[in-house]
Each structure stands twice: as C-alpha cells, then as structure tokens.
Design an enzyme around this catalytic site. Structure first.
Site, PDB file in Angstrom:
ATOM      1  N   HIS A  28       3.697  18.786 -26.619  1.00 28.80           N
ATOM      2  CA  HIS A  28       1.869  18.354 -25.640  1.00 28.80           C
ATOM      3  C   HIS A  28       1.352  19.327 -27.204  1.00 28.80           C
ATOM      4  O   HIS A  28       0.317  19.791 -26.777  1.00 28.80           O
ATOM      5  CB  HIS A  28       1.455  18.278 -24.606  1.00 28.80           C
ATOM      6  CG  HIS A  28       2.212  17.195 -23.470  1.00 28.80           C
ATOM      7  ND1 HIS A  28       1.186  17.135 -22.274  1.00 28.80           N
ATOM      8  CD2 HIS A  28       2.666  15.898 -24.342  1.00 28.80           C
ATOM      9  CE1 HIS A  28       1.651  16.304 -21.911  1.00 28.80           C
ATOM     10  NE2 HIS A  28       2.741  15.761 -22.775  1.00 28.80           N
ATOM     11  N   HIS A  82       5.724   7.268 -14.189  1.00 32.08           N
ATOM     12  CA  HIS A  82       4.952   7.224 -15.902  1.00 32.08           C
ATOM     13  C   HIS A  82       5.364   6.355 -16.362  1.00 32.08           C
ATOM     14  O   HIS A  82       7.420   7.479 -17.420  1.00 32.08           O
ATOM     15  CB  HIS A  82       5.114   9.003 -15.824  1.00 32.08           C
ATOM     16  CG  HIS A  82       3.662   9.610 -16.827  1.00 32.08           C
ATOM     17  ND1 HIS A  82       2.943   8.954 -17.110  1.00 32.08           N
ATOM     18  CD2 HIS A  82       3.897  10.312 -17.565  1.00 32.08           C
ATOM     19  CE1 HIS A  82       1.932   9.391 -18.272  1.00 32.08           C
ATOM     20  NE2 HIS A  82       3.313  10.636 -18.265  1.00 32.08           N
ATOM     21  N   GLU A  84       5.286   7.681 -19.915  1.00 34.97           N
ATOM     22  CA  GLU A  84       4.940   8.924 -21.035  1.00 34.97           C
ATOM     23  C   GLU A  84       6.650   8.447 -21.741  1.00 34.97           C
ATOM     24  O   GLU A  84       7.627   8.982 -20.557  1.00 34.97           O
ATOM     25  CB  GLU A  84       4.662   9.954 -20.714  1.00 34.97           C
ATOM     26  CG  GLU A  84       3.825  10.733 -22.214  1.00 34.97           C
ATOM     27  CD  GLU A  84       3.277  12.282 -22.185  1.00 34.97           C
ATOM     28  OE1 GLU A  84       3.170  12.923 -22.419  1.00 34.97           O
ATOM     29  OE2 GLU A  84       3.330  12.335 -20.744  1.00 34.97           O
ATOM     30  N   ASP A  86       8.968  11.055 -22.157  1.00 35.39           N
ATOM     31  CA  ASP A  86       9.810  11.975 -22.116  1.00 35.39           C
ATOM     32  C   ASP A  86      10.338  11.414 -20.855  1.00 35.39           C
ATOM     33  O   ASP A  86      11.223  11.626 -19.928  1.00 35.39           O
ATOM     34  CB  ASP A  86       8.999  13.278 -21.621  1.00 35.39           C
ATOM     35  CG  ASP A  86       7.887  13.374 -21.085  1.00 35.39           C
ATOM     36  OD1 ASP A  86       7.395  12.060 -21.235  1.00 35.39           O
ATOM     37  OD2 ASP A  86       7.842  14.503 -20.360  1.00 35.39           O
ATOM     38  N   HIS A 152      -1.203  12.660 -15.618  1.00 37.84           N
ATOM     39  CA  HIS A 152      -3.063  12.910 -16.251  1.00 37.84           C
ATOM     40  C   HIS A 152      -2.251  11.235 -17.052  1.00 37.84           C
ATOM     41  O   HIS A 152      -3.363  12.067 -18.205  1.00 37.84           O
ATOM     42  CB  HIS A 152      -2.336  14.341 -17.129  1.00 37.84           C
ATOM     43  CG  HIS A 152      -0.829  13.741 -18.006  1.00 37.84           C
ATOM     44  ND1 HIS A 152      -0.845  14.069 -19.156  1.00 37.84           N
ATOM     45  CD2 HIS A 152       0.173  13.409 -17.995  1.00 37.84           C
ATOM     46  CE1 HIS A 152       0.369  14.393 -19.724  1.00 37.84           C
ATOM     47  NE2 HIS A 152       1.136  13.789 -18.869  1.00 37.84           N
ATOM     48  N   ASP A 171       4.332  13.989 -13.323  1.00 41.34           N
ATOM     49  CA  ASP A 171       4.614  14.822 -14.108  1.00 41.34           C
ATOM     50  C   ASP A 171       3.635  16.300 -13.505  1.00 41.34           C
ATOM     51  O   ASP A 171       3.084  16.846 -13.678  1.00 41.34           O
ATOM     52  CB  ASP A 171       2.840  15.233 -14.857  1.00 41.34           C
ATOM     53  CG  ASP A 171       4.099  14.254 -15.979  1.00 41.34           C
ATOM     54  OD1 ASP A 171       5.274  15.149 -16.555  1.00 41.34           O
ATOM     55  OD2 ASP A 171       3.359  13.808 -17.218  1.00 41.34           O
ATOM     56  N   TYR A 197       1.329  25.597 -17.612  1.00 39.50           N
ATOM     57  CA  TYR A 197       1.673  24.096 -17.570  1.00 39.50           C
ATOM     58  C   TYR A 197       0.349  23.474 -16.322  1.00 39.50           C
ATOM     59  O   TYR A 197      -0.318  21.953 -18.034  1.00 39.50           O
ATOM     60  CB  TYR A 197       3.137  23.662 -16.551  1.00 39.50           C
ATOM     61  CG  TYR A 197       3.253  22.166 -16.603  1.00 39.50           C
ATOM     62  CD1 TYR A 197       4.381  21.582 -16.950  1.00 39.50           C
ATOM     63  CD2 TYR A 197       1.859  21.527 -15.233  1.00 39.50           C
ATOM     64  CE1 TYR A 197       4.404  20.034 -16.975  1.00 39.50           C
ATOM     65  CE2 TYR A 197       2.858  19.596 -15.098  1.00 39.50           C
ATOM     66  CZ  TYR A 197       3.934  19.108 -16.256  1.00 39.50           C
ATOM     67  OH  TYR A 197       4.066  17.867 -15.718  1.00 39.50           O
ATOM     68  N   HIS A 230       8.823  17.548 -14.430  1.00 41.49           N
ATOM     69  CA  HIS A 230       9.704  18.608 -15.139  1.00 41.49           C
ATOM     70  C   HIS A 230       9.649  19.993 -14.140  1.00 41.49           C
ATOM     71  O   HIS A 230       9.112  20.491 -12.868  1.00 41.49           O
ATOM     72  CB  HIS A 230       8.240  19.781 -16.152  1.00 41.49           C
ATOM     73  CG  HIS A 230       8.438  18.138 -16.686  1.00 41.49           C
ATOM     74  ND1 HIS A 230       9.447  17.563 -17.604  1.00 41.49           N
ATOM     75  CD2 HIS A 230       7.158  16.806 -17.710  1.00 41.49           C
ATOM     76  CE1 HIS A 230       8.235  17.091 -18.632  1.00 41.49           C
ATOM     77  NE2 HIS A 230       7.578  16.042 -18.319  1.00 41.49           N
TER      78      HIS A 230
END
Length: 400
Positions: A28, A82, A84, A86, A152, A171, A197, A230
């Site tokens: 990010h 999610h 996103e 990743d 997020h 996340d 984070y 993560h």
C-alpha cells in the site's frame, strides 16, 4: 512448492494454510521491513471450508499446504471476506481446482469479484451473497457473517466460527511481519507492529472501527481467538487487540511532540533540533524524524501517538521540499484526528515552504496552533533561541 513451513492446527479441525512473504518490503505504498503473510484457513467438517485465499504468485504454495490435509478438490465452501488482490487473486485458480465449491461473499464482494474476474471464470461460480447475522451450517459447526463496510473496503466482512469462538477478521487486527511462528504470544513486539499496520491502513476509518466494536457487542459474540489475513493469530486474551483498536480509533494521543522535517543545507535541521531542545527542557517526550532517514510507516505510527506535530521544510523552487510534500499527501489521506500542528522552515531568496505547508494543512481541516516561523539562510543565535521558545510552547500544548 516451498512448504518449508507446515500447516498449523489453530483449533480442532481448523488449520492455517497460508503463506509467508519473506521478501515483502512495500505494501500500500508504505514500507514493510519485516515482510508479511497472506493467511488462509481450512476448516475440516462435513462441508470442508476454505476461509480466504492468497496472493496469486503464492497459490501453489497454499495448495500444497491444503493438500497435506485434504484433497483440495474436495473443498465444499470458500469464503471470500475481501476482494482486494492480496486475498482474492488466486481465487480463480482455486475455483478451477474445486469447481463445485459454493462461494460466500457480501453483496459488494460479489460486485467486486465480477469486476476483477469476469473474464477468469466468474460466470461459472456458484455464489451466495450473505449479510450480517446470516449463518450457514458446515456440519458440526456454524459460520456467521459480519459485514464490516470500509474496514477497509466497501465489500469487507468477517466470518465467525461460532462453536470455536474463532473470528476470521481478514484485514482487521493484522500486522505485516514474516515469521515461522503463527501466534502472537510466540513473537516479540506484535502490538507495535499491529499499531503500525493500523496507522497506515485503518486510521481513516476510526468511526467504522468504533461501530464495529459496538456491533460485535450487540451481537453478543464471545471471541477466544482472532485469525487475521495478515500476520500472526491472537489466541491469548484477544480482546487486547480489540480494545487497542478502540483506543486508536478514539485518537487517544499522548502528551508528546513529533518533529518531522527534511533539510537541504542543515538550516532546517538546526531549527528542528532547537525545537527539540525546547520541548525536552519543558519535560515532555519528543521525537525527531528526518523524512529521508526514517521509515514513513513508523513515523505515521508515532504521529498517531503524538498530540502535537511540528513540520519543518526548506524552500525549494518557491515551495516546500518534495519529501515534505509527499509526506503531507500521505498523511492527509490517513486523516489523523485531534492533532495540533506547527510549521517552521528556512529559505534563501524566496520563502514559500512554510506558507505552502500551512495552506495544505488548513485546507485539509487540521489545526495550526500559531503562525509558522521561517529564517533566511542560516539560523543565528536569536533564531535558535526563538526555536527553543517555540519548543517550550509546543510542550505546554502537548500537556493540555
């Protein structure tokens, strides 16, 4: 397949099957010097369930871990918490391995998956949209879904394994660290990593964090373990990280001053150090951070802690120095709350840096505590004395 780290059973019949990205150094746009992980979890029950996938380059490694436990083609359910990349970029490959699996996601998650993967098999996927409070039985156990809009991304959701009191939080509550250990109590300094984070990813969403904390309280969720997407898993008093998120969301700063600056010919640095001296002499904690010599992700965490921020810049081409401009842009996007700002700097034949920084801060709604201070070329003793006086005043503000 790089399976030097084996699967780990985190609860009865629940396994970590994710991957460790030892060489991750940027995420990010902020630095991740400790590396990172993409966590995926496998639940063995009457309906074998996979919670999230991993970043596409690591798909084979995840598949190898799943294969240590069960034939991947036997997976019945996949939860996409999610969209996103990743977390979802290996989803098309996973759906090829288990084409009969049912996929669960939020309504906005379905839309996001379509936008990402409509040419990669999306039309063949059996997708069930779920909302907050929806439950599905996977055999002896039950999954409950919780939408967490803007934690997020708009599509984000959490999945709660009711019987195990285990929250798959995607996340939220994560950290970027690469380690062979899988649990927070096995690794030093995880709370600081979690704050870094939060500061760099979730700080703009404090209102949503507080709403989420209230939501899980209203739902009566009892949580014995939090497994994020993560970093490492919270199994020892997991309420600590939830309570920390609430504190950070409430912008509970310390009586501390953070001085952030860059310098060309050391004039601005001399000023910064004199301001530092003034703060220290007043008995207040202070940190001094040169933007070209320090990790911005850690500076952002320190910014979250401090109540007063002093920003210093030399003038370059009648404007602020480029690193200061970049940091301001990054900071504005994170929208730190409740901070007081002061601006200082130096110039040669035209002094645009201080004015430019103040304009950026004012237009972004930040509070500037007093007019900025700038000097021409080099700071002499009277200028240094004034910087120390300013530091003393900033210390008083930090104590308020």
């Amino acid at each position: 397949m790089g399976n030097e780290i084996q699967t780990v059973q985190i609860s009865e019949g629940v396994y970590w099957v994710g991957v460790v990205d030892w060489n991750l150094r940027d995420f990010h746009g902020y630095e991740t010097p400790k590396g990172g992980t993409y966590n995926s979890y496998l639940i063995i029950d009457e309906n074998i369930t996979l919670i999230d996938t991993v970043k596409a380059p690591f798909f084979e490694e995840m598949l190898g871990r799943i294969s240590q436990i069960v034939d991947p083609s036997k997976i019945d359910y996949i939860v996409s918490n999610h969209v996103e990349m990743d977390h979802s970029s290996s989803l098309p490959a996973m759906m090829e391995v288990c084409p009969n699996a049912k996929l669960f996601c939020s309504a906005k998650g379905k839309k996001g998956l379509f936008e990402h993967y409509r040419e990669m098999g999306f039309e063949k996927w059996d997708i069930q949209v779920v909302n907050t409070g929806d439950e599905i039985s996977i055999g002896k156990r039950t999954l409950q879904f919780i939408e967490v809009v803007m934690l997020h991304w708009p599509d984000s959701m959490h999945t709660y394994l009711k019987e195990d009191r285990l929250l798959f939080s995607n996340d939220a509550f994560g950290q970027h660290i690469a380690t062979s250990e899988r649990f927070e109590d096995q690794v030093e300094g995880v709370m600081e990593d979690a704050q870094i984070y939060y500061a760099n990813i979730l700080m703009p969403f404090g209102k949503q964090v507080l709403g989420y904390a209230e939501k899980i309280k209203q739902m009566g969720l009892k949580i014995d373990m939090i497994a994020p997407a993560h970093g490492v898993i919270w199994r020892k008093e997991p309420e600590r990280i939830v309570e920390s998120y609430v504190k950070w969301a409430n912008a509970e700063a310390k009586p501390e001053v953070l001085i952030v600056y860059d310098t060309m010919w050391n004039s601005t640095e001399i000023m910064a150090k004199e301001v530092l001296e003034g703060v220290q002499s007043a008995g207040v904690d202070v940190k001094l951070r040169n933007l070209r010599k320090n990790d911005w992700s850690k500076i952002t965490k320190e910014l979250m802690d401090a109540s007063v921020i002093a920003i210093g810049s030399p003038t370059l081409n009648n404007n602020m120095f480029f690193t200061v401009a970049g940091f301001l842009s990054y900071m504005k996007g994170l929208r730190p709350k409740g901070k007081k700002f002061f601006v200082f700097g130096s110039y040669g034949w035209g002094g645009g840096a201080v004015k430019g920084i103040e304009k950026e801060l004012t237009e972004s709604g930040f509070e500037i505590v007093e007019p900025g201070f700038q000097i021409n070329f080099r700071p002499f003793e009277e200028d240094r004395a004034k910087c120390r006086e300013i530091g003393s005043r900033l210390a008083s503000l930090a104590k308020e």
